[in-house]
Design an enzyme around this catalytic site. Structure first.
Site: not given
Ligand code: FCB
Length: 524
Positions: A114, A157, A202, A331, A333, A422
């Site tokens: 990607r 992006h 995002e 995505n 985290y 992600e």
């Molecule tokens: C996401 C982004 C990516 C990177 C990660 C850690 O929000 O899409 O570019 O910065 O976080």
């Protein structure tokens, strides 16, 4: 084996259920009681394994081949905006080293890669196509195909051509039309070889970190501009999906959103519950509902009514925005615990820093505000979970809850497939005397999140692939080169690449389709 024999990308259009129908859904268990917590975990046949990057974070060559400034080049020049005064002029020098990087992908056994294309490289002044820019991506795609790696292309992006920012940027509705022109240009050049097209990565970050928090390019600090930017980004997405679908009915189309999982600190306190509603609302539902349900949530419209948002939305926009997609990129985290009250001295995040990845907002010297257009009274509390080098909580069960919720409330009813596009972690890696990089924390992070994905699949979520962020250490936006997310270490002095132990582990996962048992655990 040919990729096409084992990859099951969704068939464009075919999986879209009639509105109102749902797929079977069972709520998920938290990871602690997961049957997959420690044993070996096999993923379904055809599960797509990849890694992700983004143009500005890796390419460098910012003034070569006809490329001109993006908003990020300009932002990097603002004193204090980016940690250490770092910029993207060299980054990972991927523009020159893409062959070596594709060879690395091959070594990691990846099914898919990607990446994003840089609008400022392809249409540098916002209106004139730069053939040299297109040629670079054409060479990259050919290299990927020759290596039997599926190109998963993202059109945007975060790197708007600065020329378009000077005409008003995303708060200007015309930028959406320029984006569609750019999307069609890319498709004319690569549509014969690229089958998966993601419009945006995002949009929450582009809109609210860029135009409301001022933490990301272009650094504006206006709630109104953030809201208008968000709407126009989604309009650009919907219009581009229509244009690409018309050009290529076989293309697999979608977008990637970033999510939080907002938990009220005290679920019995109505004030905390309402704060969680608002946090979830501006982060998740503000994008999910228009795109997958065709309407902004009324509670959010009420929350932002005083900011003039109603004037931004025109008749017919929501039909465009909700144009059916094949794939939702997820995505994830971390989530966050939110309250109407401060936590108290030790764990308090001040009101207004409503970004669960608060570092983005706080780290730079440059003054920022909350990305939430209506942040008042939202307090993030620490839960005492382990933190990554970004200060983000390690909270894998949040991913299971997120995916199952998306399946139940959004993607399931639409027949849209999900891919985790992600997930990953920054840790301060140390290069050993023998040149190796051992990163057990990152390995454990990916391991536990893959287990969380498997739980979601068991619970009925249609998740078809996983992309680790990131292939390479790279330019981490306002935090510059200070945070390393790669499965592959990059020495920024020599540009030498070294596969970390997490990368070697991931290569085995990809090869076998199995997350191995954790040390000491019995195989399932
Ligand atoms: C996401 C982004 C990516 C990177 C990660 C850690 O929000 O899409 O570019 O910065 O976080």
């Amino acid at each position: 084996m040919e990729r096409s024999e084992f990859m099951t990308l969704p068939t464009p259009g075919a999986r879209r259920a009639a509105p109102g129908t749902t797929v079977p859904f069972t709520p998920s268990a938290p990871l602690t009681s997961s049957p997959h917590a420690t044993g070996a975990v096999a993923f379904p046949d055809g599960f797509l394994w990849g890694t992700a990057t983004a143009a500005f974070q890796i390419e460098g060559a910012s003034t070569e081949g006809g490329r001109e400034d993006s908003v990020w080049d300009a932002f990097c020049r603002i004193p204090g905006a980016v940690v250490n005064g770092d910029d993207g002029s060299v980054a990972d020098d991927h523009y020159h080293r893409y062959r070596e990087d594709v060879a690395l992908m091959k070594r990691l056994n990846l099914d898919a890669y990607r990446f994003s294309t840089s609008w400022a490289r392809v249409v540098p002044d916002g209106k004139t196509v730069n053939q040299e820019g297109l040629d670079f991506y054409s060479r990259l795609v050919d290299e990927l195909l020759a290596a039997d790696v599926l190109p998963w292309l993202t059109l945007y992006h975060w790197d708007l051509p600065q020329a378009l920012e000077e005409l008003g940027g995303w708060p200007n509705r015309d930028t959406a039309a320029r984006f569609v022109d750019y999307a069609v240009t890319m498709h004319e050049a690569l549509g014969d070889r690229v089958k998966v097209w993601t419009t945006l990565n995002e949009p929450w970050c582009s809109a609210f970190l860029g135009y409301t928090a001022g933490a990301h390019a272009p650094g504006r600090k206006s709630p109104e501009d953030g809201l208008a930017a968000a709407h126009h980004l989604m309009l650009a997405h919907g219009d581009a999906v229509r244009a690409l679908r018309e050009r290529d009915p076989e293309a697999v189309l979608g977008l990637t959103l970033n999510f939080t999982v907002s938990d009220p600190v005290d679920p019995t306190d109505p004030a905390d519950v309402d704060v969680a509603r608002r946090d979830d609302g501006m982060f998740n539902r503000f994008f999910l509902d228009p795109i997958l349900r065709g309407a902004y949530p009324q509670d959010l419209l009420d929350d932002v009514a005083h900011l003039g948002f109603a004037d931004v939305v025109r008749e017919g926009d929501l039909d465009v925005i909700s144009t059916p997609i094949d794939v939702l990129g997820v995505n994830y985290y971390n989530g966050g615990a939110v309250s109407a009250r401060p936590q108290g001295a030790a764990g308090e995040t001040p009101a207004g820093t409503a970004d669960p990845g608060g570092e983005r907002v706080d780290a730079a010297v440059w003054e920022t505000r909350s990305p939430n257009p209506v942040p008042d009274g939202i307090y993030h509390h620490s839960r005492g979970l382990p933190l990554t080098d970004m200060g983000w909580e390690v909270q894998p069960e949040g991913l299971t809850r997120l995916l199952t919720r998306l399946q139940r409330d959004y993607t399931g009813p639409r027949g849209t497939s999900m891919y985790v596009t992600e997930n990953g972690a920054a840790y301060p890696d140390v290069v050993q005397a023998d040149g190796s990089v051992d990163d057990p924390e990152r390995l454990a992070f990916v391991d536990v999140h893959l287990r969380a994905v498997r739980d979601a699949i068991d619970a009925g979520a249609d998740v078809r692939g996983y992309f680790a962020w990131s292939l390479l250490d790279n330019f981490e936006w306002a935090l510059g080169y200070s945070k390393r997310f790669g499965l592959v270490h990059v020495d920024y002095g020599t540009q030498e690449r070294t596969v970390k132990s997490s990368g070697r582990w991931y290569a085995e996962v990809v090869r076998t389709g199995v997350v191995p048992a954790r040390d000491g655990a019995d195989a399932e």
